[in-house]
Design a protein around this motif. Structure first.
Motif: not given
Lengths: 364, 364
Positions: A46, A144, A146-148, A150-151, A154-155, A159, A162, A165-166, A169, A172, B146, B166
């Motif tokens: 992506r 990128a 790192f962002a991916l 989470n993506e 989250l996608e 619940v 979420g 991801t927490r 995070t 990280t 970030f 998200r």
């Protein structure tokens, strides 16, 4: 450290001491790779060019010229743990896949940035990304990934995602704290064993802990279960890092893909070094004098094999090697003990136990 | 661009053309700062040393020697938008604060990394972080900001926070895509107007869009409402960037804090440049020849003011300045129009409209 078990080449198949079941470690690691790699590749696809290509090089899927490669993607302990994590919560292994992928993305984000910050030119027997594609691409593709991460979580839109991801995070943030500590240690003459363990807990323990809880969280586990699984992962991470620190000095370059005396060349204040310096006695003092002089030396780069061998021998004589091997076994034991706090299928418990055994006997 | 409105120093208080209410822009920006800065500072305080200090320097709270400073923290358009975003959904402005803080953290993460990748030595009238604290700290603290952005949102522990994260993640990925495109443009002789607009939409539009939806999402708005608010923010971002591109060439250095002809010095393929090159005609062709020669030149760094002034004049003569000013007005109009798609309190609509007006008339 010598355990008498040979793990060079294919991972061994230890007999689990808890219930005598046989766990096939190679198959366990392979399952993690097989289930997570296609999802990881789809996520990396992506990325906008040229970041997709740079990331594919980093993961070893292509070479520096863009030709398909079958590179060494690492041991893949984290994906294997994330799948077992889902099973520990009674869910299917597949439920852990987005967690496995997210943890791998964060791990590789940190490798890309750390290699640049540390000036490391080689990883997994290949030139690092900043050497091949330049510093800007190493920064950008790290961001990128790192962002991916989470993506990818989250996608899922749940619940549980979420909550997962927490936790990722939090891990990280600790990972970044650990790298900050590691960098600050380079500028200090002395680092205590406690400081070193705290840094390694942040840099290695936190993300391994997350790998062991993330699948369970995605499978609906409560926070207490997730926390207990993280305790196993955290101590497994410390055991893992202690072994890494041993391999960083006494590892076989053919197996590790690093230079001989790799950590000594980088003047790393790793566990064997700080333990040896803290031990006291003639070897410890002599080592302290040598390392102090090295820190001020301008021709350190031209040191011969013999000069590093002298330092390694002093670390060993002062007890740094034994202490670190013992620390690996101690953390391994604490990790295994933490598993008692979670009610899980016996087969999953046996596999987590076997993976912990594998981590402390590995040679690379 | 000349609009006849003077915004140097304190922002003006335009009379809103839609309903003749008077909006105090300065107060609106100040509210955003007042409500979000303490939460931002508390978040940054969580960073392990020395990252907390490096971040405090970047935000202008301390100087390079660590002494308290009252620095220029930027225009604070994003925090103001995030609070209005919450109010647009019928929630209190305070509901938008974690969103405002998260967006500011991501924005500043990108500034830290971009300044390093682009080699920019000055930002907001001060040396950039990598110049003062070194590249490693710029990478590390960017990473930490970030991670902190996600943490600030996810620790709310609500479903809305998951949805907000998200959206922020999607915006961050686009931001990174935009930076990748921006870097790749540097190595290309020609860039189309469409490519430039796509890059600016990613690099500036996406995060501004997120600022305008994140408060609403935290306030319980549905996805349709959030998407419509994002459309306003996205086009506002494109208007904002078009004005930035004008200021990057013709801005007053005292107001912008950048060098004269700043974007020309950096050989940026910004909108006025690509529009002028695409226009055709004698000035466009002469500009193309000069810029081609510049790209190959080795003594570009020693160019005089006059040489940059010549290029700026050709860009203007070819129509690049007018086209970009028109593009700013066009994007401004599309942004305002998008607001019709959301049912919101009239006062909030008036404030969002006034902020859009402010963005296109600003001088810094």
């Amino acid at each position: 450290m010598s355990t008498g078990m040979e793990t060079r080449g294919e991972p061994v198949t230890p007999v689990n001491p808890v219930d005598n079941t046989t766990v096939d470690i190679a198959a366990l690691l392979e399952r993690g790779r097989t289930l997570s790699t296609p999802v990881l590749k789809a996520a990396v696809d992506r990325l906008a060019p040229p970041m997709d290509t740079v990331a594919a090089y980093h993961f070893g899927w292509i070479d520096a010229q863009g030709r398909p490669a079958d590179g060494d993607g690492g041991k893949a302990v984290r994906p294997a743990l994330a799948l077992l994590s889902a099973e520990a919560a009674g869910a299917a292994a597949e439920v852990g896949v987005p967690g496995a992928v997210a943890v791998e993305l964060v791990h590789n984000f940190s490798l890309l940035h750390d290699d640049l910050m540390d000036g490391d030119e080689q990883r997994r027997h290949r030139d690092t990304v900043w050497k091949v594609h330049g510093p800007a691409q190493a920064i950008l593709v790290g961001d990128a990934l790192f962002a991916l991460a989470n993506e990818v979580l989250l996608e899922l839109g749940t619940v549980e995602a979420g909550r997962a991801t927490r936790r990722l995070t939090t891990a990280t943030r600790k990972l970044i704290d650990g790298q900050a500590q590691d960098i600050s240690f380079e500028h200090r003459e002395r680092v205590t064993v406690e400081e070193c363990l705290e840094m390694e807990g942040n840099k290695t323990g936190a993300l391994l802990a997350c790998a062991v809880s993330i699948g369970a969280v995605l499978g609906g586990a409560d926070d207490r279960t997730a926390d207990t699984l993280e305790a196993y992962g955290y101590h497994l991470g410390l055991a893992f890092q202690a072994v890494d620190d041993l391999l960083g000095i006494w590892g076989d370059p053919d197996a590790t893909g690093k230079q001989t005396w790799s950590d000594l060349r980088q003047r790393k204040k790793s566990l064997p070094v700080v333990a040896a310096l803290a031990a006291g006695g003639p070897a410890s003092e002599r080592l302290g004098e040598l390392l102090s002089a090295d820190a001020k030396s301008n021709d350190f780069e031209s040191f011969s094999e013999k000069e590093f061998a002298t330092r390694a021998a002093l670390i060993e004589e002062a007890g740094g090697r034994d202490w670190t091997a013992q620390e690996a076994r101690r953390q391994h034991a604490v990790a295994i003990e933490a598993l008692d706090g979670v009610d899980m299928p016996p087969q999953v418990r046996a596999q987590l136990t076997a993976l912990a055994d594998f981590v402390v006997v590995r040679k690379r």
